[in-house]
Design an enzyme around this catalytic site. Structure first.
Site, mmCIF file in Angstrom:
data_model
loop_
_atom_site.group_PDB
_atom_site.id
_atom_site.type_symbol
_atom_site.label_atom_id
_atom_site.label_comp_id
_atom_site.label_asym_id
_atom_site.label_seq_id
_atom_site.Cartn_x
_atom_site.Cartn_y
_atom_site.Cartn_z
ATOM 1 N N PHE A 173 -12.346 -1.078 4.161
ATOM 2 C CA PHE A 173 -11.181 -0.554 5.210
ATOM 3 C C PHE A 173 -11.392 -1.125 6.542
ATOM 4 O O PHE A 173 -12.420 -0.747 6.941
ATOM 5 C CB PHE A 173 -11.397 0.956 4.961
ATOM 6 C CG PHE A 173 -10.564 1.467 3.941
ATOM 7 C CD1 PHE A 173 -10.538 0.725 2.536
ATOM 8 C CD2 PHE A 173 -10.176 2.856 3.791
ATOM 9 C CE1 PHE A 173 -9.782 1.459 1.569
ATOM 10 C CE2 PHE A 173 -9.741 3.311 2.742
ATOM 11 C CZ PHE A 173 -9.492 2.621 1.406
ATOM 12 N N THR A 185 -13.117 0.800 -3.932
ATOM 13 C CA THR A 185 -12.354 1.174 -2.658
ATOM 14 C C THR A 185 -13.342 2.003 -1.506
ATOM 15 O O THR A 185 -14.401 2.166 -1.989
ATOM 16 C CB THR A 185 -11.188 1.993 -2.973
ATOM 17 O OG1 THR A 185 -10.224 2.035 -1.707
ATOM 18 C CG2 THR A 185 -11.558 3.313 -3.588
ATOM 19 N N LYS A 240 -9.179 2.114 -9.857
ATOM 20 C CA LYS A 240 -9.767 2.239 -8.594
ATOM 21 C C LYS A 240 -10.856 3.169 -8.432
ATOM 22 O O LYS A 240 -10.522 4.211 -9.081
ATOM 23 C CB LYS A 240 -8.491 2.574 -7.591
ATOM 24 C CG LYS A 240 -8.786 2.053 -6.169
ATOM 25 C CD LYS A 240 -7.366 2.395 -5.598
ATOM 26 C CE LYS A 240 -7.445 2.146 -4.150
ATOM 27 N NZ LYS A 240 -6.130 2.292 -3.284
ATOM 28 N N GLU A 295 -6.225 5.149 -9.134
ATOM 29 C CA GLU A 295 -7.548 5.526 -8.652
ATOM 30 C C GLU A 295 -8.027 7.055 -9.810
ATOM 31 O O GLU A 295 -7.187 7.672 -10.055
ATOM 32 C CB GLU A 295 -7.449 6.028 -7.404
ATOM 33 C CG GLU A 295 -8.732 6.355 -6.743
ATOM 34 C CD GLU A 295 -8.665 6.228 -5.261
ATOM 35 O OE1 GLU A 295 -9.705 6.522 -4.576
ATOM 36 O OE2 GLU A 295 -7.778 5.511 -4.655
ATOM 37 N N ASP A 327 0.795 -1.180 0.180
ATOM 38 C CA ASP A 327 0.111 -0.012 -0.069
ATOM 39 C C ASP A 327 0.814 1.274 0.026
ATOM 40 O O ASP A 327 0.951 1.887 1.011
ATOM 41 C CB ASP A 327 -0.854 -0.044 1.006
ATOM 42 C CG ASP A 327 -2.009 0.864 1.236
ATOM 43 O OD1 ASP A 327 -2.248 1.364 0.059
ATOM 44 O OD2 ASP A 327 -2.579 1.172 2.150
#
Length: 330
Positions: free
Chosen positions: A178, A156, A132, A96, A17
């Site tokens: 998350f 996400t 993303k 993203e 990440d």
């Protein structure tokens, strides 16, 4: 004895990440994920100065407004960073779509297709990219279209079961629930309460999602994300994928112990329900204060860092812009 990280890699696919190339090289993950906050941090570190300058000179005479040139520079930058990351990992990189497009399906589709086009120009096939998108209703609908076009997606900012279910029903390749941000909300709501990692609300949420997907034979990959401590990660050993920050990769790599598998496909199967309707999705989100607040907070946070990145690029672009070029900002 093998480290916790090495043992974890035997049970789950480990994803870095980060956009930091040194970290990626050190820990040899399968994939890597990025987001506007990580992109900003990587640019501020100076690690991508050469790429930034090359991109700015490439767009300085871009037809249109300064804002349009900055937008193009941002797209080229995330693709350049993704391309460098892909040279270090055997798998995929997640790139993203701007958070400000989270409630605009058509604009999200246009941006996703543009990113894929830029990757293709760099010689990167779409099989190595995950687009993303925020898991709003509009983002999920965009993913549904993209998946049918052969562009696989990482949905996400997953905080609720409704989001996860809607993503699976839309055929999303991967979701990122998350963990740590869910814990943050519960800690703020009840500061006196403490949680063992295995009992944290975020951990339990991912476990529920994983089991639901496997029991109903949804192929959507579950990738736990946003970890606050290594205990959360170990409590999800066996999850399809786990995206882990550099600090926690470091801790796991230098810690001995035994990693026990927590999640596995039981082989049990259940019938899939009818897909969620938009009204049902929005009602379920409305009833989940944590998910509603954290989704909005996540989108605002990514947008804030996107604006910082754009301001940085705008300042540098204005400084090198050709005198005959565009003189005013839109």
């Amino acid at each position: 004895m093998a480290s916790l990280l090495e043992q974890l890699k035997q049970q789950s696919t480990v994803v870095a990440d980060t956009g930091d190339l040194d970290t990626i090289r050190r820990f040899s993950p399968q994939d890597a994920t990025t987001n506007p906050s990580l992109i900003l941090k990587a640019v501020q570190s100076g690690s991508y100065d050469a790429q930034v300058q090359a991109i700015l000179y490439g767009v300085r005479d871009h037809a249109g407004t300064l804002d349009e040139a900055v937008d193009e520079a941002c797209d080229r930058l995330v693709v350049a960073m993704g391309t460098l990351i892909l040279a270090q990992v055997p798998g995929r990189v997640s790139t993203e779509v701007n958070a400000r497009l989270s409630f605009d399906t058509a604009a999200s589709l246009a941006k996703a297709r543009r990113l894929v086009e830029l990757y293709a120009q760099a010689g990167i096939p779409r099989e190595r990219i995950l687009i993303k998108l925020a898991s709003t209703w509009e983002g999920i609908r965009a993913a549904e279209v993209l998946e049918k076009e052969g562009i696989q997606c990482n949905l996400t900012l997953i905080f609720s079961f409704a989001q996860a279910r809607a993503c699976a029903e839309a055929g999303a390749f991967l979701i990122s629930p998350f963990v740590g941000r869910i814990l943050d909300w519960y800690r703020k709501a009840d500061p006196e309460r403490s949680y063992a990692p295995a009992d944290e609300p975020g951990v339990l949420s991912v476990q529920r999602i994983y089991r639901y997907f496997r029991e109903r034979a949804y192929p959507t990959v579950v990738m736990g994300a946003s970890f606050r401590n290594s205990g959360e990660i170990l409590a999800l050993a066996g999850c399809d994928r786990l995206t882990i920050s550099p600090a926690l990769l470091e801790e796991l790599a230098h810690t001995d112990g035994t990693v026990e598998r927590v999640l596995a496909d039981s082989g049990e199967r259940a019938e899939r329900p009818a897909p969620l309707r938009e009204a049902d999705f929005r009602w379920d989100m409305n009833e989940d204060a944590m998910a509603t607040e954290k989704l909005a907070d996540g989108i605002r946070g990514f947008e804030a860092d996107q604006l910082k990145l754009e301001a940085l690029l705008r300042e540098q672009l204005a400084a090198i812009q050709a005198p005959a070029g565009r003189g005013e900002q839109a």
